[in-house]
Design an enzyme around this catalytic site. Structure first.
Site, short mmCIF file in Angstrom:
data_model
loop_
_atom_site.label_atom_id
_atom_site.label_comp_id
_atom_site.label_asym_id
_atom_site.label_seq_id
_atom_site.Cartn_x
_atom_site.Cartn_y
_atom_site.Cartn_z
N CYS A 121 -3.79 3.30 -44.58
CA CYS A 121 -4.58 3.36 -45.81
C CYS A 121 -4.24 4.68 -46.48
O CYS A 121 -4.53 5.76 -45.95
CB CYS A 121 -6.07 3.28 -45.51
SG CYS A 121 -7.04 3.46 -47.02
N CYS A 142 0.05 0.04 19.31
CA CYS A 142 0.89 0.68 18.31
C CYS A 142 1.53 -0.37 17.38
O CYS A 142 1.80 -0.09 16.22
CB CYS A 142 1.95 1.55 18.94
SG CYS A 142 2.91 0.72 20.20
N HIS A 181 7.67 1.51 22.11
CA HIS A 181 6.63 2.10 21.28
C HIS A 181 7.04 1.94 19.82
O HIS A 181 8.22 2.01 19.50
CB HIS A 181 6.50 3.59 21.65
CG HIS A 181 5.43 4.29 20.87
ND1 HIS A 181 4.13 3.84 20.86
CD2 HIS A 181 5.47 5.39 20.09
CE1 HIS A 181 3.41 4.65 20.08
NE2 HIS A 181 4.20 5.60 19.61
#
Lengths: 118, 539
Positions: free
Chosen positions: B95, B168, B493
């Site tokens: 505007c 684990c 592990h």
């Protein structure tokens, strides 16, 4: 007129101007390329690709922070879009990663090469 | 700036509605068809200086284009008293009387709708829309002013896990899952809705609590006895204090989570969208993240008819053995590799010595395999039992790609662990293993190939995608978790390496968490490898 001849015309138009002085030639071929990319819709695709890359690398977020800083600095009621643009544009340009620029350049180059010699 | 525009915009909206804006937007901002695009290409330039960029605007009152940087649109506005103009690269409304851009919800909705339409017509998929906090979220943020900032070096998300006696295998999987970015975001935003009274023992709820615990900021180690007990009840084959296989646990966990998600899914209305896209696939978070589609092409050697099936998968198990599954005769093998001489030379070397990289394993996984004369299959095309070849390729990639290196060999005579070093990259491009990519290569024998070398090279990616030059699909992944098995088949592990923030790696060994670096991770043996997609498609 077929899509193909439209394309040919655009490219030939850019080549025709080779005899003119350098600046005009550059302007005209830029316009031809731009027209061609727009007609094929590929300009939007390149823009979208760029947009995605910039979001992906976090550029968009960085720029958001920069804009926020400018607005905060000047106060939300005293700031205009022009001021933000002026402030942020140089920083924003500098923040675009080289990899993104390179990728886009490479793709646009390949694209134009393919189209020009088809 | 507010979302009802400005008085000038309200005035024009009241007299003319949003139709004018819609026309300008669909012709010049997001042109949705070739006619509109042509018009845009030819007519869109500044009426004064003829330039096409410099922030071109279109007058909202009359047919006029002017650039902003040259002040031409502003001049027009003041001269004609046409104060409103549409910016032509994003469609925002300027505007000139107010001297700024104005935002109106109705116009913004029109813009979004047209943007999406044009995008989908050009085959660009869904568009990115930035996250906006809902009113509920804003209220919560206002009520709770305390913020925790995630700065580099903060230990958030790192919790050790007590070993409850050979658990684990569970600890390392939990570490990998809790560091899966998308899964973390899902649970931290409390997306899982479940009524505990309807769903006693819901594993998803338990995992949801676990995520909150992990990222609560506490540093002490956690005990996963509840989770363990739940897995025991829901996956009986894992019950007991014996050593278990981490991979088996991973799959069992996903399976139980998936089942429990499904049980509570009807309560989630936002699932409808993805259900529509994937009618035969569940839209739970587990499937959204982990499920990919594996395409299997069986080619009849007599009539060359192809029968294709697509199966979902959660992980990819990769053979490490020498020679691998029967290779059959060399001719079929060569066609699958195209005219890629360098690669097939390298490949044949590998078939003798077994794979040495993850890429090798994936090449082997996705190459055509001769099924041999003892395994004749009835061909649907020629209705007879024929020898055939089978090739697996990726039809749909999951967000998280989990690779399982088959280090444990169980045959009738021997059980042994294969400790061969398999190198795996931090960044992985799955493009060469995609169905469309593989099939193109088979059909056209295109020499220019991308193999392992181009995976990190974005320039090479462009060339390799060949005909679909402007394709926006992105198949790049980055490593975020690695699970290692130490020791032997009987006594071993598990440990996990996880990526915390972008490039910070940590080693999780039950209750102990130590800093690690990328090189250490890449040098490790690797049993399960977890890769996360770098770029997500918006849905």
């Amino acid at each position: 007129m077929s899509r193909y001849s439209e394309r040919r015309k655009a490219i030939e138009a850019s080549l025709d101007h080779q005899n003119h002085d350098g600046k005009e030639k550059k302007v005209n071929s830029k316009r031809a390329v731009n027209q061609h990319l727009t007609i094929e819709g590929d300009k939007e695709k390149f823009k979208e690709l760029l947009r995605r890359r910039l979001i992906e690398c976090g550029w968009r977020d960085e720029l958001r922070v920069l804009c926020r800083d400018t607005i905060r600095e000047r106060g939300i009621h005293n700031v205009t879009v022009d001021e933000i643009v002026e402030d942020v544009t140089p920083k924003g340009r500098a923040l675009v990663p080289d990899t993104v620029k390179k990728e886009l350049l490479q793709k646009i180059r390949t694209y134009l090469h393919e189209k020009a010699f088809k | 700036m507010c979302d009802i525009g400005c008085p000038h915009l309200q005035e024009i909206k009241a007299s003319k509605g949003v139709e004018l804006y819609r026309i300008i937007f669909s012709s010049f901002v997001a042109a949705s068809n070739s006619v509109a695009r042509k018009r845009k290409a030819i007519h869109c330039y500044c009426f004064v200086c003829k330039s096409v960029d410099y922030r071109l605007h279109s007058c909202l009152n009359c047919v006029y284009f002017g650039c902003y940087n040259g002040h031409h649109i502003q001049d027009h506005a003041k001269h004609k008293k046409h104060y409103l103009a549409v910016e032509l690269s994003h469609g925002n409304v300027l505007c000139v009387a107010c001297g700024t851009y104005v935002y109106d919800d109705d116009l913004l909705n029109v813009a979004h709708e047209l943007m999406v339409r044009a995008g989908s017509r050009l085959g660009m998929g869904a568009l990115y829309r930035p996250w906006e906090p809902s009113t509920k979220v804003l209220e919560l943020l206002r009520k709770n002013p305390k913020r925790r900032k995630i700065v580099p070096g903060v230990a958030i998300g790192l919790r050790g896990l007590i070993n409850l006696g050979n658990t684990c295998f569970m600890n390392c999987i939990v570490q990998a899952l809790t560091h899966t970015p998308l899964l973390r975001d899902h649970f931290l935003t409390e997306e899982h809705v479940c009524r505990p009274e309807d769903q006693p023992g819901c594993l998803v709820c338990e995992v949801s609590t676990l995520f909150q615990e992990f990222y609560s900021g506490n540093k002490g180690p956690l005990t996963l006895h509840r989770l363990l007990h739940m897995i025991w009840t829901h996956a009986r084959h894992l019950a007991g204090y014996e050593q278990q296989d981490a991979h088996e646990f991973f799959i069992a966990t996903l399976d139980v989570l998936h089942r429990h998600c499904k049980a509570s899914a009807p309560a989630l209305p936002e699932n409808e969208n993805s259900q529509r896209d994937n009618p035969h696939q569940c839209s739970c978070i587990i499937d959204t993240i982990f499920t990919g589609g594996l395409q299997s092409d069986v080619v009849c050697q007599a009539c060359k008819g192809v029968s294709t099936t697509i199966d979902p998968f959660w992980d990819i198990s990769l053979d490490l053995g020498r020679g691998g599954n029967n290779i059959g005769d060399d001719s079929s093998f060569n066609t699958s590799m195209g005219s890629d001489l360098a690669l097939s030379g390298e490949q044949s070397k590998q078939t003798n010595s077994g794979p040495t990289t993850l890429i090798d394993c994936l090449e082997r996984f996705t190459r055509a395999e001769h099924l041999g004369s003892s395994a004749k299959i009835k061909c649907n095309n020629c209705q007879s039992y024929q020898e055939s070849t089978k090739q697996l390729t990726m039809k749909k990639l999951p967000v998280v790609a989990s690779f399982h290196l088959k280090r444990f060999e169980h045959s009738s005579r021997l059980h042994k662990k294969i400790s061969t070093y398999i190198s795996f990259p931090e960044q992985l491009d799955m493009t060469p293993f995609m169905s469309n990519h593989r099939n193109n290569r088979n059909l056209f024998n295109s020499g220019a190939s991308s193999s392992s070398s181009s995976s990190s090279d974005s320039a090479g990616e462009w060339n390799s995608s060949g005909s679909g030059s402007l394709s926006l699909t992105d198949n790049r992944y980055s490593l975020f978790a690695v699970i290692n098995h130490l020791g032997t088949l009987d006594a071993g592990h598990y440990t996990a390496y996880v990526r915390q923030q972008n490039n910070h790696w940590f080693k999780c060994d039950d209750h102990m968490i130590t800093k690690a670096n990328l090189q250490e991770v890449l040098d490790s043996e690797g049993y399960l490898l977890f890769y996360h997609k770098k770029l997500m498609e918006f849905q």
